[in-house]
Design a protein around this motif. Structure first.
Motif, PDB file in Angstrom:
ATOM      1  N   LEU A 244      16.679  34.737   7.220  1.00 20.83           N
ATOM      2  CA  LEU A 244      18.097  34.738   6.861  1.00 20.83           C
ATOM      3  C   LEU A 244      18.828  35.941   7.447  1.00 20.83           C
ATOM      4  N   VAL A 245      18.186  37.112   7.432  1.00 22.05           N
ATOM      5  CA  VAL A 245      18.866  38.295   7.949  1.00 22.05           C
ATOM      6  C   VAL A 245      19.020  38.209   9.465  1.00 22.05           C
ATOM      7  N   TRP A 246      18.078  37.565  10.150  1.00 20.10           N
ATOM      8  CA  TRP A 246      18.256  37.369  11.592  1.00 20.10           C
ATOM      9  C   TRP A 246      19.353  36.358  11.885  1.00 20.10           C
ATOM     10  N   VAL A 247      19.517  35.384  11.010  1.00 21.67           N
ATOM     11  CA  VAL A 247      20.657  34.465  11.140  1.00 21.67           C
ATOM     12  C   VAL A 247      21.967  35.227  10.975  1.00 21.67           C
ATOM     13  N   LEU A 248      21.993  36.157  10.018  1.00 23.66           N
ATOM     14  CA  LEU A 248      23.187  36.984   9.830  1.00 23.66           C
ATOM     15  C   LEU A 248      23.467  37.827  11.065  1.00 23.66           C
ATOM     16  N   TRP A 249      22.403  38.304  11.717  1.00 19.87           N
ATOM     17  CA  TRP A 249      22.614  39.078  12.931  1.00 19.87           C
ATOM     18  C   TRP A 249      23.239  38.223  14.025  1.00 19.87           C
ATOM     19  N   LEU A 250      22.721  37.020  14.214  1.00 21.03           N
ATOM     20  CA  LEU A 250      23.307  36.119  15.220  1.00 21.03           C
ATOM     21  C   LEU A 250      24.769  35.822  14.903  1.00 21.03           C
TER      22      LEU A 250
ATOM     23  N   VAL B 216      26.957  44.015  13.325  1.00 21.59           N
ATOM     24  CA  VAL B 216      25.880  43.810  14.300  1.00 21.59           C
ATOM     25  C   VAL B 216      24.806  44.877  14.133  1.00 21.59           C
ATOM     26  N   THR B 217      25.229  46.130  13.989  1.00 12.67           N
ATOM     27  CA  THR B 217      24.277  47.225  13.863  1.00 12.67           C
ATOM     28  C   THR B 217      23.435  47.101  12.599  1.00 12.67           C
ATOM     29  N   ALA B 218      24.092  46.904  11.457  1.00 14.32           N
ATOM     30  CA  ALA B 218      23.382  46.867  10.175  1.00 14.32           C
ATOM     31  C   ALA B 218      22.419  45.688  10.090  1.00 14.32           C
ATOM     32  N   THR B 219      22.844  44.505  10.546  1.00 12.83           N
ATOM     33  CA  THR B 219      21.958  43.341  10.467  1.00 12.83           C
ATOM     34  C   THR B 219      20.798  43.445  11.442  1.00 12.83           C
ATOM     35  N   PHE B 220      21.017  44.089  12.592  1.00  7.27           N
ATOM     36  CA  PHE B 220      19.909  44.283  13.534  1.00  7.27           C
ATOM     37  C   PHE B 220      18.870  45.225  12.937  1.00  7.27           C
ATOM     38  N   PHE B 221      19.333  46.382  12.405  1.00  2.00           N
ATOM     39  CA  PHE B 221      18.404  47.294  11.741  1.00  2.00           C
ATOM     40  C   PHE B 221      17.648  46.572  10.636  1.00  2.00           C
TER      41      PHE B 221
ATOM     42  N   HIS C 286      13.030  44.153   7.981  1.00  2.00           N
ATOM     43  CA  HIS C 286      12.440  42.999   7.294  1.00  2.00           C
ATOM     44  C   HIS C 286      11.162  42.548   8.002  1.00  2.00           C
ATOM     45  N   SER C 287      11.234  42.415   9.323  1.00  2.00           N
ATOM     46  CA  SER C 287      10.072  41.956  10.083  1.00  2.00           C
ATOM     47  C   SER C 287       8.919  42.950   9.968  1.00  2.00           C
ATOM     48  N   TYR C 288       9.215  44.224  10.077  1.00  2.00           N
ATOM     49  CA  TYR C 288       8.193  45.269   9.977  1.00  2.00           C
ATOM     50  C   TYR C 288       7.560  45.267   8.584  1.00  2.00           C
ATOM     51  N   SER C 289       8.379  45.074   7.562  1.00  2.00           N
ATOM     52  CA  SER C 289       7.900  45.189   6.179  1.00  2.00           C
ATOM     53  C   SER C 289       6.978  44.042   5.780  1.00  2.00           C
ATOM     54  N   ARG C 290       7.055  42.934   6.451  1.00  2.00           N
ATOM     55  CA  ARG C 290       6.170  41.814   6.098  1.00  2.00           C
ATOM     56  C   ARG C 290       4.709  42.206   6.288  1.00  2.00           C
ATOM     57  N   ARG C 291       4.423  43.016   7.274  1.00  2.00           N
ATOM     58  CA  ARG C 291       3.066  43.514   7.461  1.00  2.00           C
ATOM     59  C   ARG C 291       2.840  44.771   6.628  1.00  2.00           C
ATOM     60  N   TYR C 292       3.840  45.659   6.612  1.00  2.00           N
ATOM     61  CA  TYR C 292       3.692  46.925   5.907  1.00  2.00           C
ATOM     62  C   TYR C 292       3.463  46.713   4.409  1.00  2.00           C
ATOM     63  N   MET C 293       4.165  45.759   3.815  1.00  2.00           N
ATOM     64  CA  MET C 293       4.077  45.536   2.366  1.00  2.00           C
ATOM     65  C   MET C 293       3.084  44.431   2.010  1.00  2.00           C
ATOM     66  N   ALA C 294       2.379  43.889   2.989  1.00  2.00           N
ATOM     67  CA  ALA C 294       1.434  42.802   2.720  1.00  2.00           C
ATOM     68  C   ALA C 294       0.403  43.234   1.683  1.00  2.00           C
TER      69      ALA C 294
ATOM     70  N   PHE D  64      10.728  44.211  -3.440  1.00  2.00           N
ATOM     71  CA  PHE D  64      11.122  45.098  -2.344  1.00  2.00           C
ATOM     72  C   PHE D  64      12.040  44.378  -1.374  1.00  2.00           C
ATOM     73  N   PHE D  65      11.663  43.175  -0.970  1.00  2.00           N
ATOM     74  CA  PHE D  65      12.490  42.425  -0.019  1.00  2.00           C
ATOM     75  C   PHE D  65      13.832  42.047  -0.634  1.00  2.00           C
ATOM     76  N   GLY D  66      13.836  41.742  -1.919  1.00  2.00           N
ATOM     77  CA  GLY D  66      15.096  41.425  -2.573  1.00  2.00           C
ATOM     78  C   GLY D  66      16.055  42.600  -2.544  1.00  2.00           C
ATOM     79  N   ARG D  67      15.527  43.813  -2.772  1.00  2.00           N
ATOM     80  CA  ARG D  67      16.374  45.004  -2.750  1.00  2.00           C
ATOM     81  C   ARG D  67      16.858  45.319  -1.340  1.00  2.00           C
ATOM     82  N   VAL D  68      15.977  45.177  -0.356  1.00  2.00           N
ATOM     83  CA  VAL D  68      16.369  45.442   1.026  1.00  2.00           C
ATOM     84  C   VAL D  68      17.462  44.477   1.471  1.00  2.00           C
ATOM     85  N   PHE D  69      17.305  43.205   1.136  1.00  2.00           N
ATOM     86  CA  PHE D  69      18.310  42.218   1.542  1.00  2.00           C
ATOM     87  C   PHE D  69      19.628  42.462   0.797  1.00  2.00           C
ATOM     88  N   ALA D  70      19.548  42.776  -0.493  1.00  2.00           N
ATOM     89  CA  ALA D  70      20.764  43.059  -1.260  1.00  2.00           C
ATOM     90  C   ALA D  70      21.481  44.292  -0.714  1.00  2.00           C
TER      91      ALA D  70
END
Length: 494
Positions: free
Chosen positions: A30-36, A68-73, A78-86, A94-100
């Motif tokens: 969803l956040v990558w969709v927001l970036w696009l 553009v900047t905020a959604t790219f970051f 988000h992508s990095y955290s999927r492995r980091y928080m696995a 955690f993801f809910g707070r980051v997305f919010a």
């Protein structure tokens, strides 16, 4: 028993594509969709101009660039955290707070109504405090989260006081109404509001002496530390850009902004030199860089401030996400890795720094006449000088590589910065009071001298010759005791 051996079985961490991580996967997409979508908004803004929901929200150059900047970051994090928080039991939260938090940033940069802007500012602070104290069973994280929450509430209180004063004395309920309404307020009232805005920006951007919350925030998961640069610590610059008509009314306020930014930039640089912790160094560096950003706004170069916060955000987010790779164990060696530049190296460094300043001046038009642009160009020269000196001093590299790499890297980098600056300047062209640089004063000259003196002090290691000064600087980099991890056993997420 001594004759028995205990076998420890370690299970495989869930992969990012497992069924147990549906929420992280969905929010990442969803956040990558927001970036696009944000890229599309940026293109539409460039081609057709902005639009607004009168009195509520506005989509202009600042909004489009920051979306553009905020959604790219956020997408990267988000992508990095999927492995980091696995494997973490709190991964969904955690993801809910980051997305919010991402949504709060998007709301802040688009907000036109004063209440909506303040609400987004408050939401950002509360969500970031929750991320800093994300690990519930870690006392130090909870203490750091509490400290951050108090700081951000103080920042919101300062912002609220400024907005209340502006509304009461001008009747404006939207940011876009303020420029035309300032005539109804007396100068002392506007100065008071501008002072409160500066205070809010200083706290949020972790400027000295409000940098303690940032030093304590290292308890946050590393992706959250990177997320801070997606519109949080740099929100002070966004605040000053949005309220440029207020802070530019009185030259004394602009000088105060310059002094506040310069003090933090200088102290942040000095504090970094006594830090040994990787993330601690990055935090001190952020304090200094945010000081540069605020200082540029005080000089009247709001486009330069926005350029700085974006490029620094990219760099520092990368540094935090890659901080683990910077930790290494090395045996002592008699072969120095750094040394003197020598006459030839000094000449290369000096010529590269001067050339960098000229490239910046030609591409941006700043520093070509007798105004505060001279100070900005001088800071560019000092920055190039410092970076070039570090490369040339690397004794482990062949001289031809060191001397050739300095201009080959530094000058294109400055050129890229200049091109980005001009692009950002064009995007802010429609914003009121953001295109006029401040007049050059004696204070600006003293600031330039202070930066030159600080550069020489760091290069010569003057601060290391005074134990009292060194200890004072070291103490200034220490977060409160209850936020420091002294025993590794204290950290237990479960």
């Amino acid at each position: 028993m001594s004759g028995q051996q205990q076998t420890t079985t370690v299970g495989q961490l869930p992969s990012p594509g497992s069924n147990s991580e549906r929420v992280p996967a969905a929010l990442t997409r969803l956040v990558w969709v927001l970036w696009l979508a944000s890229v599309g908004v940026l293109a539409a803004t460039v081609l057709r101009g902005g639009w607004e929901l009168p009195g509520v929200a506005v989509v202009d150059g600042l909004t489009a660039v920051m979306w553009v900047t905020a959604t790219f970051f956020s997408g990267i994090i988000h992508s990095y955290s999927r492995r980091y928080m696995a494997g973490s039991k709190t991964i969904d939260r955690f993801f809910g707070r980051v997305f919010a938090f991402t949504l709060a940033v998007l709301a802040l940069v688009a907000a036109d109504h004063l209440l909506l802007f303040a609400a987004a500012w408050l939401a950002m602070g509360l969500l970031m405090a929750e991320l800093i104290g994300h690990v519930e069973n870690w006392p130090q994280a909870q203490a750091a989260g509490s400290l951050a929450r108090r700081s951000f509430l103080g920042s919101t209180a300062a912002l609220g006081a400024a907005l209340l004063v502006l509304w009461y004395h001008t009747g404006a309920t939207a940011i876009s109404e303020i420029p035309s309404s300032l005539g109804a307020a007396s100068t002392p009232v506007v100065v008071a509001a501008a002072g409160a805005l500066l205070l809010a920006a200083m706290i949020q951007s972790a400027l000295v002496p409000f940098h303690t919350w940032l030093l304590s925030s290292m308890t946050a998961p590393t992706p959250a530390s990177a997320l801070m640069h997606a519109g949080f610590v740099n929100a002070g610059g966004i605040l000053l850009i949005r309220f440029a008509p207020v802070v530019t009314v009185e030259p004394a306020v602009m000088l105060a902004i310059v002094l506040a930014g310069a003090a933090s930039a200088l102290l942040g640089k000095l504090l970094k030199t006594v830090q040994t912790d990787v993330k601690g160094k990055l935090a001190c560096s952020t304090t200094g860089q945010m000081g540069f950003m605020i200082m540029q706004a005080g000089l009247g170069f709001f486009a330069a401030a926005l350029t700085h916060l974006i490029l620094h955000g990219f760099y520092k987010a990368y540094q935090f996400l890659g901080s683990g790779s910077q930790i290494s164990q090395q045996s002592p060696t008699k072969t120095p890795t750094t040394g003197s530049t020598g006459p030839a190296g000094a000449a290369v460094v000096a010529l590269t720094a001067i050339a960098g300043g000229l490239v910046f001046a030609v591409l941006t038009g700043k520093g070509m006449k007798l105004d505060s642009g001279l100070l900005l160009a001088m800071l560019v020269v000092l920055t190039v000088l410092h970076a070039a000196r570090d490369i040339v001093a690397q004794a482990s590299l062949p001289a031809t590589v060191r001397y050739g790499a300095v201009p080959a890297v530094a000058l294109p980098a400055i050129a890229v910065y200049g091109v980005v600056y001009r692009g950002i300047e064009g995007m802010l062209a429609g914003l009121p009071a953001t295109g006029q640089s401040a007049e050059l004063t004696v204070v600006h000259g003293l600031v330039g001298v202070a930066f030159l003196a600080a550069y020489l002090a760091v290069e010569r290691g003057v601060y290391t010759r005074s134990k009292r000064l060194y200890v004072a600087m070291l103490n200034a980099t220490q977060p409160p005791t209850d936020t420091q991890l002294t025993t590794t056993e204290d950290y237990n997420e479960y």
